[in-house]
Design a protein around this motif. Structure first.
Motif, PDB file in Angstrom:
ATOM      1  N   HIS A  26       0.832  -1.133   0.094  1.00 40.91           N
ATOM      2  CA  HIS A  26       0.049  -0.005  -0.098  1.00 40.91           C
ATOM      3  C   HIS A  26       0.821   1.254  -0.030  1.00 40.91           C
ATOM      4  CE1 HIS A  26      -3.471  -2.506   1.013  1.00 40.91           C
ATOM      5  NE2 HIS A  26      -2.919  -3.099   1.776  1.00 40.91           N
ATOM      6  N   LEU A  27       0.583   2.208  -0.954  1.00 40.22           N
ATOM      7  CA  LEU A  27       1.281   3.606  -0.798  1.00 40.22           C
ATOM      8  C   LEU A  27       0.277   4.757  -1.064  1.00 40.22           C
ATOM      9  CD1 LEU A  27       3.075   4.272  -3.927  1.00 40.22           C
ATOM     10  CD2 LEU A  27       2.461   1.978  -3.513  1.00 40.22           C
ATOM     11  N   ASP A  28       0.208   5.957  -0.634  1.00 38.45           N
ATOM     12  CA  ASP A  28      -0.408   7.085  -0.922  1.00 38.45           C
ATOM     13  C   ASP A  28       0.206   7.951  -1.896  1.00 38.45           C
ATOM     14  OD1 ASP A  28      -2.234   6.650   1.009  1.00 38.45           O
ATOM     15  OD2 ASP A  28      -0.826   7.554   2.853  1.00 38.45           O
ATOM     16  N   VAL A  29      -0.390   7.922  -3.019  1.00 40.51           N
ATOM     17  CA  VAL A  29       0.141   8.519  -4.368  1.00 40.51           C
ATOM     18  C   VAL A  29      -0.185  10.141  -4.256  1.00 40.51           C
ATOM     19  CG1 VAL A  29       0.316   8.633  -6.788  1.00 40.51           C
ATOM     20  CG2 VAL A  29       0.229   6.513  -5.660  1.00 40.51           C
ATOM     21  N   PRO A  30       0.643  11.109  -4.411  1.00 47.49           N
ATOM     22  CA  PRO A  30       0.059  12.557  -4.113  1.00 47.49           C
ATOM     23  C   PRO A  30      -0.784  12.784  -5.398  1.00 47.49           C
ATOM     24  CG  PRO A  30       2.481  12.340  -3.814  1.00 47.49           C
ATOM     25  CD  PRO A  30       1.979  11.144  -4.317  1.00 47.49           C
ATOM     26  N   GLU A  31      -1.714  13.930  -5.047  1.00 43.42           N
ATOM     27  CA  GLU A  31      -2.373  14.139  -6.235  1.00 43.42           C
ATOM     28  C   GLU A  31      -1.865  14.937  -7.413  1.00 43.42           C
ATOM     29  OE1 GLU A  31      -5.949  16.753  -5.674  1.00 43.42           O
ATOM     30  OE2 GLU A  31      -6.336  15.965  -3.658  1.00 43.42           O
ATOM     31  N   GLY A  32      -2.157  14.487  -8.749  1.00 39.64           N
ATOM     32  CA  GLY A  32      -1.703  14.930  -9.812  1.00 39.64           C
ATOM     33  C   GLY A  32      -0.594  14.178 -10.282  1.00 39.64           C
ATOM     34  N   VAL A  33      -0.085  13.041  -9.564  1.00 37.44           N
ATOM     35  CA  VAL A  33       0.734  12.373 -10.086  1.00 37.44           C
ATOM     36  C   VAL A  33       0.410  11.116 -11.189  1.00 37.44           C
ATOM     37  CG1 VAL A  33       2.593  10.371  -9.475  1.00 37.44           C
ATOM     38  CG2 VAL A  33       2.534  12.528  -8.152  1.00 37.44           C
ATOM     39  N   ASP A  34       0.592  11.063 -12.271  1.00 36.29           N
ATOM     40  CA  ASP A  34       0.159  10.200 -13.401  1.00 36.29           C
ATOM     41  C   ASP A  34       0.843   8.890 -13.304  1.00 36.29           C
ATOM     42  OD1 ASP A  34      -1.653  11.977 -13.990  1.00 36.29           O
ATOM     43  OD2 ASP A  34      -0.264  12.916 -15.308  1.00 36.29           O
ATOM     44  N   ASP A  35       2.203   8.896 -12.839  1.00 36.95           N
ATOM     45  CA  ASP A  35       2.992   7.635 -13.004  1.00 36.95           C
ATOM     46  C   ASP A  35       3.943   7.534 -12.070  1.00 36.95           C
ATOM     47  OD1 ASP A  35       5.740   8.396 -14.052  1.00 36.95           O
ATOM     48  OD2 ASP A  35       4.323   9.516 -15.189  1.00 36.95           O
ATOM     49  N   ILE A  36       4.175   6.237 -11.467  1.00 37.33           N
ATOM     50  CA  ILE A  36       5.236   6.006 -10.456  1.00 37.33           C
ATOM     51  C   ILE A  36       6.443   5.070 -10.975  1.00 37.33           C
ATOM     52  CG2 ILE A  36       3.744   6.308  -8.328  1.00 37.33           C
ATOM     53  CD1 ILE A  36       3.405   3.387  -8.088  1.00 37.33           C
ATOM     54  N   THR A  37       7.420   5.218 -10.304  1.00 37.00           N
ATOM     55  CA  THR A  37       8.628   4.456 -10.614  1.00 37.00           C
ATOM     56  C   THR A  37       8.726   3.395  -9.327  1.00 37.00           C
ATOM     57  OG1 THR A  37       9.458   5.676 -12.098  1.00 37.00           O
ATOM     58  CG2 THR A  37      11.010   4.161 -11.393  1.00 37.00           C
ATOM     59  N   VAL A  38       8.981   2.047  -9.718  1.00 40.51           N
ATOM     60  CA  VAL A  38       9.247   1.016  -8.617  1.00 40.51           C
ATOM     61  C   VAL A  38      10.620   0.534  -9.023  1.00 40.51           C
ATOM     62  CG1 VAL A  38       8.555  -0.749  -7.137  1.00 40.51           C
ATOM     63  CG2 VAL A  38       6.877   0.685  -8.073  1.00 40.51           C
ATOM     64  N   GLU A  39      11.694   0.548  -8.131  1.00 44.10           N
ATOM     65  CA  GLU A  39      12.701  -0.247  -8.315  1.00 44.10           C
ATOM     66  C   GLU A  39      12.828  -1.465  -7.433  1.00 44.10           C
ATOM     67  OE1 GLU A  39      15.803   2.696  -8.101  1.00 44.10           O
ATOM     68  OE2 GLU A  39      14.956   3.758  -9.828  1.00 44.10           O
ATOM     69  N   PHE A  40      13.359  -2.517  -7.797  1.00 46.04           N
ATOM     70  CA  PHE A  40      13.781  -3.509  -6.489  1.00 46.04           C
ATOM     71  C   PHE A  40      14.624  -4.766  -7.513  1.00 46.04           C
ATOM     72  CE2 PHE A  40       9.726  -4.766  -9.016  1.00 46.04           C
ATOM     73  CZ  PHE A  40       9.923  -6.256  -9.419  1.00 46.04           C
ATOM     74  N   GLN A  41      15.002  -5.773  -6.462  1.00 42.11           N
ATOM     75  CA  GLN A  41      15.715  -6.803  -7.165  1.00 42.11           C
ATOM     76  C   GLN A  41      14.964  -8.080  -6.679  1.00 42.11           C
ATOM     77  OE1 GLN A  41      17.494  -4.668  -4.268  1.00 42.11           O
ATOM     78  NE2 GLN A  41      17.560  -3.186  -5.929  1.00 42.11           N
ATOM     79  N   TYR A  42      15.350  -8.970  -7.933  1.00 38.86           N
ATOM     80  CA  TYR A  42      14.841 -10.223  -7.576  1.00 38.86           C
ATOM     81  C   TYR A  42      16.308 -11.023  -7.271  1.00 38.86           C
ATOM     82  CZ  TYR A  42      13.222 -14.984  -7.900  1.00 38.86           C
ATOM     83  OH  TYR A  42      12.908 -16.335  -7.654  1.00 38.86           O
ATOM     84  N   ALA A  43      16.426 -11.487  -5.841  1.00 41.27           N
ATOM     85  CA  ALA A  43      17.519 -12.325  -5.289  1.00 41.27           C
ATOM     86  C   ALA A  43      17.596 -13.813  -5.558  1.00 41.27           C
ATOM     87  CB  ALA A  43      17.605 -11.856  -3.976  1.00 41.27           C
ATOM     88  N   VAL A  44      18.228 -14.205  -6.214  1.00 39.88           N
ATOM     89  CA  VAL A  44      18.344 -15.749  -6.516  1.00 39.88           C
ATOM     90  C   VAL A  44      19.311 -16.662  -5.506  1.00 39.88           C
ATOM     91  CG1 VAL A  44      17.618 -15.702  -8.826  1.00 39.88           C
ATOM     92  CG2 VAL A  44      19.921 -15.765  -8.356  1.00 39.88           C
ATOM     93  N   ARG A  45      19.055 -17.877  -5.185  1.00 42.91           N
ATOM     94  CA  ARG A  45      20.047 -18.274  -4.421  1.00 42.91           C
ATOM     95  C   ARG A  45      21.387 -18.851  -5.225  1.00 42.91           C
ATOM     96  NH1 ARG A  45      15.199 -20.795  -3.875  1.00 42.91           N
ATOM     97  NH2 ARG A  45      13.945 -20.619  -2.091  1.00 42.91           N
TER      98      ARG A  45
END
Length: 540
Positions: A26-45
């Motif tokens: 869950h996250l709160d997106v500010p008014e007027g924002v049309d897009d967001i960027t998510v960065e993460f890693q997928y860690a393998v064994r």
């Protein structure tokens, strides 16, 4: 997944994980924002085979987040991937641009993306095996070894014959084009994952170089292709979901997987991938496995369809008693019995071929098309008007192996003798142990360590459990030869073992006197050979 960070432009947004759904944020997106960027890693064994220097399996469900509240079919997405130098990607997705190890795929929907993995390897060779008048079918061989894989002329002919036999049963394919992604590598166990327009098929590195050593895996490509009709085009209603995080209901896996496994056995025989004798030996192994599953006393076949939800990645300590995904093997015998009932009841006019041609027909229009238990029973009823609901419920809920009755209807019976078949020996090798379940009731590895023990079997009653080490047999140091020799002589002398069970050693005898026992099928006199009818070729 690790390290997720969310931005709206340059502003970082804080997220909170849902208290119940661990994959939701869950996250709160500010008014007027049309897009967001998510960065993460997928860690393998370390050593995980899906990410290596010579082979990468891009399975999109591991690599993305998506907005909640929308059907996956209504979310447009454009994916791209950057690969290590020298790797070549294959996917059912349309590659809009590819250069310098990067691939950008055309815009598609989220559900299509999630159902279309990209497999990249250093050594790739593709073959177009589609038939005239049918949608395109491409078989791509991907290898992480030091050489480019290839099909021999015989292999290519066998694959085309497999295609003809499959279309002879199911008719026109429900896809526009199909990518069979065959990963030839010893880093993965043999297996497959079905998709609507493709399949991931994991086979040993020498599969096409040494087919005589692949008797257990010869129907795997067939199985995954049949899923294009049974499982992806026609889908049990509980297994279709609007989003990838909606729980599925697996109650009809005995049809989704069990019938597909049945068709794997049949079509491998019809297309010559297995000989008739090899098919009989495989069915004997299936039947013996079903007969050995004494856990049916408390866990009926219907309940095994829940196994993927809570024990998919866990090895069963007592496999015959706990049971695990038995809808595959027992499903073969269940649908064999249904086929034989259709043949008997219709004077050999109908069989499961007729159900497949009508129930999974691409003439239904663009899929997926869901179906219920009642729909399936109604389709069977149109071929033979009996109470199919009652019959199938009995097989799904019984505490005895009723499905073995199909062999008798086919004119064959399960018997045991002292000689193992080549199929049995290869299956034993894949288990990594000596399989004497059908005699003294256990599987033992090359070092004498007991891998499993049949619940209430002779070894169990003698007090042997998984993890024990057999040090000696009838006074000889443990070896495969000593084990088999003692079992063969059990008719005349007891099987005496010295066992190391961790904290203590003990000498014990196994109460067993029936000699070696390996499964075979034997013709029954006075009954028509309907199994031969089932396995005969259907293609011109």
């Amino acid at each position: 997944m690790a390290g997720p960070v969310v931005f709206a432009g340059s502003q970082r947004l804080e997220w909170r994980r849902d208290e119940l759904e661990m994959h939701a944020f869950h996250l709160d997106v500010p008014e007027g924002v049309d897009d967001i960027t998510v960065e993460f890693q997928y860690a393998v064994r370390p050593g995980d085979a899906i990410l290596g220097p010579d082979l990468v399996a891009v399975q999109w469900q591991r690599l993305l987040l998506y907005p909640a509240g929308w059907y996956a079919s209504n979310i447009p997405v454009q994916a791209s991937v950057r690969l290590p130098s020298g790797l070549h990607a294959v996917s059912s997705l349309h590659a809009e641009e590819a250069s310098d190890g990067s691939v950008r795929y055309a815009v598609t929907t989220l559900d299509t993306l999630l159902d279309a993995p990209a497999i990249a390897a250093r050594h790739v060779r593709s073959y177009d095996l589609g038939l005239a008048g049918q949608p395109a079918f491409r078989l791509s061989l991907l290898s992480d070894s030091g050489e480019t894989p290839e099909l021999s002329d015989r292999d290519a002919a066998d694959m085309r014959r497999m295609m003809r036999e499959t279309h002879a049963v199911f008719g026109r394919a429900p896809y526009e084009r199909f990518e069979a992604l065959v990963i030839l590598s010893d880093a993965f166990p043999p297996g497959g994952i079905e998709h609507t327009d493709s399949a991931e098929i994991y086979l040993p590195a020498d599969y096409f170089r040494n087919r005589s050593r692949q008797l257990n895996n010869l129907d795997l490509i067939v199985h995954e292709h049949v899923h294009a009709w049974n499982g992806r085009f026609r889908v049990p209603v509980g297994q279709w979901t609007p989003t990838p995080n909606t729980p599925i209901r697996n109650g009809m896996l005995w049809s989704y997987e069990g019938q597909t496994e049945f068709w794997g056995r049949v079509l491998a025989a019809r297309s010559g991938l297995r000989s008739q004798q090899e098919t009989l030996d495989k069915l004997a192994l299936d039947a013996a496995t079903v007969q050995a599953m004494n856990g049916r006393a408390w866990k009926p076949l219907r309940d095994t369809t829940n196994d993927p939800l809570y024990m998919s990645s866990r090895a069963a300590v007592w496999p015959e008693w706990q049971r695990r995904k038995d809808y595959y093997t027992e499903g073969v015998l269940l649908w064999l019995e249904v086929d034989m009932m259709l043949r008997e009841g219709s004077g050999d006019r109908y069989g499961l071929d007729d159900l497949a041609a009508a129930f999974y027909s691409a003439e239904l229009g663009p899929g997926p098309h869901t179906y219920t238990f009642d729909d399936l029973c109604a389709a069977l009823h149109r071929l033979l008007p009996i109470d199919w609901s009652k019959h199938l419920d009995e097989r799904l809920d019984t505490h005895v192996p009723l499905v073995l009755g199909g062999l008798g209807r086919a004119g064959w019976e399960l018997v045991y003798d002292e000689q193992p078949t080549a199929t049995f020996l290869q299956n034993e090798a894949e288990m990594g142990g000596y399989d004497v379940r059908h005699s003294i009731g256990m599987v033992v590895d090359a070092h004498g360590r007991v891998q499993s023990v049949t619940w209430e079997g002779p070894a169990f009653r003698a007090g042997i459990g998984p993890g024990a080490v057999v040090e000696a047999i009838n006074g000889e140091a443990f070896s495969r030869e000593a084990l088999l020799r003692a079992i063969a002589r059990s008719v005349d002398e007891p099987v005496a073992l010295r066992i190391n069970q961790g904290a203590y050693r003990s000498d014990l005898e196994i109460d067993y006197d029936r000699g070696a026992r390996y499964p075979h099928l034997r013709r029954m006199s006075g009954r028509p050979d309907r199994l031969a009818q089932l396995l005969n070729s259907r293609s011109p």
